[in-house]
Each structure stands twice: as C-alpha cells, then as structure tokens.
Design a protein around this motif. Structure first.
Motif, PDB file in Angstrom:
ATOM      1  N   ALA A 134     -15.031  -2.525 -11.157  1.00  0.00           N
ATOM      2  CA  ALA A 134     -14.892  -1.080 -11.351  1.00  0.00           C
ATOM      3  C   ALA A 134     -15.702  -0.622 -12.563  1.00  0.00           C
ATOM      4  N   ILE A 173      -8.787  -3.039  -6.753  1.00  0.00           N
ATOM      5  CA  ILE A 173     -10.129  -2.986  -7.341  1.00  0.00           C
ATOM      6  C   ILE A 173     -10.149  -3.887  -8.569  1.00  0.00           C
ATOM      7  N   SER A 227      -7.056  -5.845 -12.690  1.00  0.00           N
ATOM      8  CA  SER A 227      -7.289  -5.154 -11.423  1.00  0.00           C
ATOM      9  C   SER A 227      -6.554  -3.829 -11.415  1.00  0.00           C
ATOM     10  N   LEU A 260     -14.591  -0.754   0.377  1.00  0.00           N
ATOM     11  CA  LEU A 260     -14.524  -0.516  -1.070  1.00  0.00           C
ATOM     12  C   LEU A 260     -15.294  -1.590  -1.822  1.00  0.00           C
ATOM     13  N   ASN A 261     -15.120  -2.850  -1.413  1.00  0.00           N
ATOM     14  CA  ASN A 261     -15.854  -3.946  -2.065  1.00  0.00           C
ATOM     15  C   ASN A 261     -17.363  -3.773  -1.900  1.00  0.00           C
ATOM     16  N   LEU A 295     -18.597  -0.938  -4.213  1.00  0.00           N
ATOM     17  CA  LEU A 295     -18.668  -1.362  -5.614  1.00  0.00           C
ATOM     18  C   LEU A 295     -19.874  -2.263  -5.847  1.00  0.00           C
TER      19      LEU A 295
END
Length: 286
Positions: free
Chosen positions: A142, A137, A129, A9-10, A13
C-alpha cells in the motif's frame, strides 16, 4: 468473488511499481530518444543504496528515498554527460550497444563489490496489513503504491504544467525546431535522462522493501517496463499508466487462476507485446 476482488487489488497495487519503472524508461525514449538497456541497473543501484542505508546507518529505506533519488539523478546526469550525449546522433545500433554495455558493466561491478547474494531489508511495517471488508492489503504494498501514485502525479504535473515540462515535450517533438527557438536542448536531455534514472532508483527503493536487492533484480522489472512502453507506444507517457495496470492485473489473474501460474505469468507480457505489435501492423496495413 472475494478471491477475484483480492486478485484484482493485488494486480492494481503491483501496477504502481511497474508504472514507475516504465515511466522513467518512457521518458528516456520519448524525450532523449534513446532506448536505455541499462535502465534496470539504475533500479538495482537504488535498491542497494536503500539496503545500505538500512544495514549500515539504520535508516528506514523509505526515509532514504529522497537522497537515493537525488544521488542516482546525479549518476544518470553524469552518465549522460560522459557517454549518452555522444551517441544521440549515431545509428540506433550504436546507442543500443552503448546502453547494453553500460548495463553489463554496472551489473558486474555490483557482483564484484557486493557478491551475488540477495540482500533483504527489515522494517517495522514489513508484516503489517490493512483490512477492508474481506480484502487485505499488505502495508508495504500500500505504501509503495501510494508513493508511486504521488511521484507519477508529480511527473505528469511537471511535464504538462511547468516550463521545463513544455521544453521537454517540445524537444521530444522536434529537436531542431526547439533549438531554433532558444531551448537549451542539451540541458533538457541531461535533466530528462537524470530524472529517468532517478525514477528507476525510487522504484528500486520500493523493490528493496517489497522483495530484495541483488545485482540482477533490475532485469525482470526492466523487461516488464519494455513490454509496457511497447504496449503504450514508445515515449507515450500517458499510455504507460493503462498498460501498467493491464500488465499488473493480467499477471495477478494468471497467478491466481492458472495452474502453475507463477511460471505462466512471465509469458503474459510477451504475449501482450506480440498482440500489440500484430494489431499495430494490421492498422498500418489498413
């Protein structure tokens, strides 16, 4: 498993910022036909403009984003009119020397006027977050990813669904043929280069929120943008998306799972460039 998913996910992004920077560079290479070594400096200008709007006017950097984009589009258009247009038919070495010198000029002007210290931006959502199950996130990441997706979508819509976009693609394929059918090539080049610089500036605004603004902040992102467009193929805007995702995910995985990964992550995109060039040389030989 949660750590692995968080890492992916990081990386995803982070790839949004990379794609935004690389798309602008790919536009300059693919449409105008010039490798802009000063691309990172336009990102730096955007970062400092966002910082200045926050520090002196109290304006949230994200709210200043449209103004920054338009202002740096103007700077890019002026740069094209004053210098870039005069070397488009010159040897590639002349073009590279011009943009390399322009980058040095802009970077040293920033050092003279603003000093070498980093400038940070403070926003109310800096530490916010969003939690989805076991995944977290960061709010700024985001927001930056969402804006990058929207802007990239607008860019691709412009290129493939508008008259200006068709003109850009026609000029990119055959400059002389585009002239013969009445397309104003010089105007298309000016707009394309201005948009390229504007995209870099927008990325700079997001970088000022996520990291900081400094005279050299654009260098790292410019190097990664070059890596991405080499992987994607020079001027291949569609390939920029997957190449950015691959780079973002690779860096995140290395930083998480390789001891001392922070240092090794800088080598990832150089290895990816080397591998891409080797594969292409084998394909040509075949």
């Amino acid at each position: 498993m949660d750590l692995f998913l968080q890492t992916l996910l990081n990386g995803l992004l982070q790839s949004g910022i990379y794609a935004l920077v690389a798309s602008g560079l790919a536009l300059a290479v693919g449409v105008v036909g010039i490798v802009n070594f000063a691309h990172g400096e336009f990102l730096m200008i955007g970062a400092f403009m966002a910082w200045a709007a926050s520090a002196f006017l109290g304006v949230d950097p994200l709210l200043s984003l449209p103004l920054v984009a338009v202002a740096v589009f103007g700077v890019g258009a002026l740069t094209y009119r004053v210098s870039i247009r005069h070397v488009l038919l010159a040897p590639e070495l002349n073009q590279m020397l011009l943009t390399f010198g322009l980058g040095i000029l802009l970077q040293n002007l920033a050092l003279m006027l603003l000093g070498g210290n980093t400038r940070t931006v403070t926003t109310p959502y800096q530490a916010s977050s969003l939690t989805i199950g076991e995944l977290s996130i960061g709010g700024p990441k985001a927001i930056a990813f969402g804006l990058a997706v929207v802007l990239l979508g607008a860019l691709y819509f412009t290129l493939y669904r508008t008259v200006l976009g068709r003109q850009m693609r026609a000029v990119a394929q055959n400059r002389r043929g585009a002239q013969l059918i009445g397309i104003p090539v010089d105007r298309v080049y000016l707009i394309a280069f201005g948009v390229s610089c504007g995209l870099a500036a927008v990325a700079g605004v997001l970088v000022s929120v996520l990291l900081f603004a400094s005279p050299t902040v654009g260098l790292v992102f410019a190097l990664k943008a070059f890596a991405i467009i080499v992987m994607a193929g020079l001027g291949n805007l569609t390939g920029v998306l997957w190449a950015s995702v691959i780079l973002g995910l690779s860096e995140a995985l290395v930083q998480t799972y390789v001891p001392g990964g922070g240092g090794w992550s800088d080598a990832v995109f150089f290895l990816m460039i080397f591998g891409t060039l080797v594969l292409r040389s084998f394909r040509k030989a075949a």
